[in-house]
Write a protein that holds these residues in place. Structure first.
Motif, short mmCIF file in Angstrom:
data_model
loop_
_atom_site.label_atom_id
_atom_site.label_comp_id
_atom_site.label_asym_id
_atom_site.label_seq_id
_atom_site.Cartn_x
_atom_site.Cartn_y
_atom_site.Cartn_z
N VAL A 70 70.06 86.51 23.62
CA VAL A 70 68.68 86.89 23.32
C VAL A 70 67.98 87.54 24.50
CG1 VAL A 70 68.43 85.20 21.47
CG2 VAL A 70 67.83 84.55 23.82
N ARG A 71 68.60 87.49 25.66
CA ARG A 71 68.03 88.23 26.79
C ARG A 71 68.28 89.73 26.68
NH1 ARG A 71 69.81 83.57 29.79
NH2 ARG A 71 71.78 84.52 30.46
N HIS A 72 69.16 90.12 25.75
CA HIS A 72 69.59 91.52 25.71
C HIS A 72 69.46 92.19 24.33
CE1 HIS A 72 71.31 91.26 29.77
NE2 HIS A 72 71.72 90.06 29.42
N VAL A 73 69.20 91.42 23.28
CA VAL A 73 69.15 92.02 21.95
C VAL A 73 67.88 91.61 21.22
CG1 VAL A 73 71.65 92.16 21.70
CG2 VAL A 73 70.45 90.15 20.87
N ASP A 74 67.49 92.46 20.28
CA ASP A 74 66.33 92.22 19.43
C ASP A 74 66.80 91.66 18.10
OD1 ASP A 74 64.36 93.45 17.21
OD2 ASP A 74 63.26 93.14 19.08
N PRO A 75 66.03 90.78 17.47
CA PRO A 75 66.46 90.21 16.18
C PRO A 75 66.61 91.22 15.04
CG PRO A 75 64.77 88.83 17.19
CD PRO A 75 64.84 90.09 18.00
N SER A 76 66.18 92.43 15.25
CA SER A 76 66.29 93.44 14.19
C SER A 76 67.69 94.03 14.07
CB SER A 76 65.29 94.58 14.45
OG SER A 76 65.62 95.27 15.66
N VAL A 77 68.59 93.74 15.01
CA VAL A 77 69.91 94.37 14.99
C VAL A 77 70.78 93.83 13.87
CG1 VAL A 77 69.84 94.76 17.49
CG2 VAL A 77 70.98 92.72 16.59
N GLY A 78 71.72 94.66 13.41
CA GLY A 78 72.72 94.23 12.45
C GLY A 78 73.83 93.49 13.17
N VAL A 79 74.21 92.31 12.64
CA VAL A 79 75.17 91.43 13.32
C VAL A 79 76.33 91.12 12.39
CG1 VAL A 79 75.48 89.22 14.49
CG2 VAL A 79 73.23 90.33 14.51
N VAL A 80 77.54 91.14 12.93
CA VAL A 80 78.69 90.59 12.22
C VAL A 80 79.36 89.56 13.13
CG1 VAL A 80 80.30 92.43 12.95
CG2 VAL A 80 80.80 91.04 10.91
N ASP A 81 79.58 88.37 12.58
CA ASP A 81 80.20 87.27 13.31
C ASP A 81 81.64 87.17 12.86
OD1 ASP A 81 80.27 85.07 15.04
OD2 ASP A 81 79.87 83.67 13.39
N LEU A 82 82.58 87.40 13.77
CA LEU A 82 84.01 87.40 13.45
C LEU A 82 84.60 86.02 13.68
CD1 LEU A 82 85.00 90.78 15.16
CD2 LEU A 82 84.34 90.38 12.78
N GLY A 83 85.32 85.51 12.68
CA GLY A 83 85.83 84.15 12.76
C GLY A 83 84.68 83.16 12.72
N SER A 84 83.85 83.29 11.68
CA SER A 84 82.56 82.61 11.65
C SER A 84 82.64 81.11 11.40
CB SER A 84 81.68 83.26 10.57
OG SER A 84 80.33 82.95 10.76
N GLY A 85 83.78 80.61 10.90
CA GLY A 85 83.89 79.18 10.65
C GLY A 85 82.88 78.71 9.63
N SER A 86 82.09 77.73 9.99
CA SER A 86 81.07 77.19 9.09
C SER A 86 79.82 78.06 9.03
CB SER A 86 80.67 75.78 9.53
OG SER A 86 80.00 75.83 10.78
N GLY A 87 79.71 79.03 9.94
CA GLY A 87 78.51 79.86 10.02
C GLY A 87 77.46 79.29 10.96
N ALA A 88 77.86 78.34 11.83
CA ALA A 88 76.89 77.66 12.69
C ALA A 88 76.19 78.61 13.65
CB ALA A 88 77.60 76.55 13.47
N PHE A 89 76.94 79.58 14.22
CA PHE A 89 76.28 80.48 15.16
C PHE A 89 75.34 81.45 14.43
CE2 PHE A 89 76.01 83.97 18.30
CZ PHE A 89 75.55 83.23 19.37
N LEU A 90 75.74 81.90 13.25
CA LEU A 90 74.84 82.75 12.46
C LEU A 90 73.58 81.98 12.07
CD1 LEU A 90 77.17 84.78 10.06
CD2 LEU A 90 75.94 85.61 12.07
N ALA A 91 73.72 80.70 11.76
CA ALA A 91 72.56 79.88 11.43
C ALA A 91 71.59 79.82 12.60
CB ALA A 91 73.00 78.47 11.03
N ARG A 92 72.13 79.73 13.80
CA ARG A 92 71.28 79.73 14.99
C ARG A 92 70.54 81.06 15.13
NH1 ARG A 92 71.54 76.39 19.45
NH2 ARG A 92 73.47 75.48 18.61
N LEU A 93 71.24 82.17 14.85
CA LEU A 93 70.59 83.48 14.91
C LEU A 93 69.51 83.61 13.82
CD1 LEU A 93 73.60 85.88 15.59
CD2 LEU A 93 71.97 84.93 17.24
N GLU A 94 69.83 83.12 12.62
CA GLU A 94 68.87 83.17 11.53
C GLU A 94 67.59 82.41 11.88
OE1 GLU A 94 69.43 82.93 6.82
OE2 GLU A 94 69.69 80.98 7.81
N ASP A 95 67.75 81.25 12.48
CA ASP A 95 66.59 80.45 12.89
C ASP A 95 65.74 81.18 13.93
OD1 ASP A 95 67.35 78.42 11.20
OD2 ASP A 95 68.29 77.20 12.78
N ALA A 96 66.37 82.10 14.68
CA ALA A 96 65.65 82.85 15.72
C ALA A 96 65.06 84.15 15.20
CB ALA A 96 66.59 83.14 16.89
N GLY A 97 65.19 84.41 13.89
CA GLY A 97 64.56 85.59 13.31
C GLY A 97 65.49 86.74 13.00
#
Length: 216
Positions: A16-43
């Motif tokens: 988050v020091r380098h990207v804006d929440p407006s960017v398009g993101v793809v999470d590779l090897g997402s597992g349960s989606g825990a990291f994407l959930a963290r990003l979603e919570d951040a906007g």
């Protein structure tokens, strides 16, 4: 989260020091989606997941795409992204170079790749190699248990990134599987290794953010 506790928190703080929440993101090897959930919570809202085993995925509103990350997967996603994340994935793959090449293809020019892998230079990793001649989180038994097959020291990660058209923006180490008692017992050794080798020995995960700077 199938990683050392503290890894997702550190990766997110770096990101988050380098990207804006407006960017398009793809999470590779997402597992349960825990990291994407963290990003979603951040906007973050333009979120996509690749997970070879979709039933593992639990984040609502982001249906995972089942792709084999050992193959040529970039074209199958049908678009490019400003951010590609790959938390604790590359060490499971047959060819880290091929994976980085595919990640490069997935990114828009100037896009970012967030990558993590076991920190082979951690103090406990150095101690294990000294005493047993084996790398932390690798070896026959761990291969069977975790599928770890491609050990990557930070220097090699940086070399491969440069070869595939990336430049490192920032890196850090984080994460620790040790419990409170283990941390207490290991504190003297951790302090000694840090005094000699620097802060990179603290943390069992190496995290790096790299920018796509060159066409291949």
């Amino acid at each position: 989260m199938r990683c050392a506790p503290g890894t997702h928190e550190a990766a997110f703080a770096l990101l988050v020091r380098h990207v804006d929440p407006s960017v398009g993101v793809v999470d590779l090897g997402s597992g349960s989606g825990a990291f994407l959930a963290r990003l979603e919570d951040a906007g973050f809202s333009d979120l996509h997941a690749v997970e070879f085993d979709p039933p593992r995925f639990e984040l609502e509103g982001a249906d995972p795409i089942a792709l084999d990350l050992n193959g040529d997967f970039a074209e199958q996603l049908g678009r490019r992204f400003q951010l590609v994340t790959a938390i604790e994935i590359i060490e499971h793959l047959e060819s880290p170079t091929r994976f980085l090449r595919q990640a490069h293809q997935l990114l828009e020019d100037g896009g970012l790749l967030l990558l993590s892998t076991p920190n082979l230079a951690s103090w406990i990793g150095r101690l294990k190699f000294l005493l047993q001649g084996e790398l932390l989180f690798f070896g026959p038994e761990l291969y069977e248990a975790t599928g770890h097959r491609s050990p990557l020291p930070d220097s090699l990660v940086r070399t491969l990134l440069a070869e595939e058209g990336f430049t490192v923006v920032e890196s850090t180490t984080a994460g620790d599987f040790a419990g409170p008692l283990q941390k207490l017992v290991g504190a003297p050794a951790r302090w000694l290794f840090r005094a000699f080798y620097g802060s990179g020995v603290v943390g069992e995960t190496y995290i790096v953010l790299a920018r796509k700077v060159a066409a291949r």
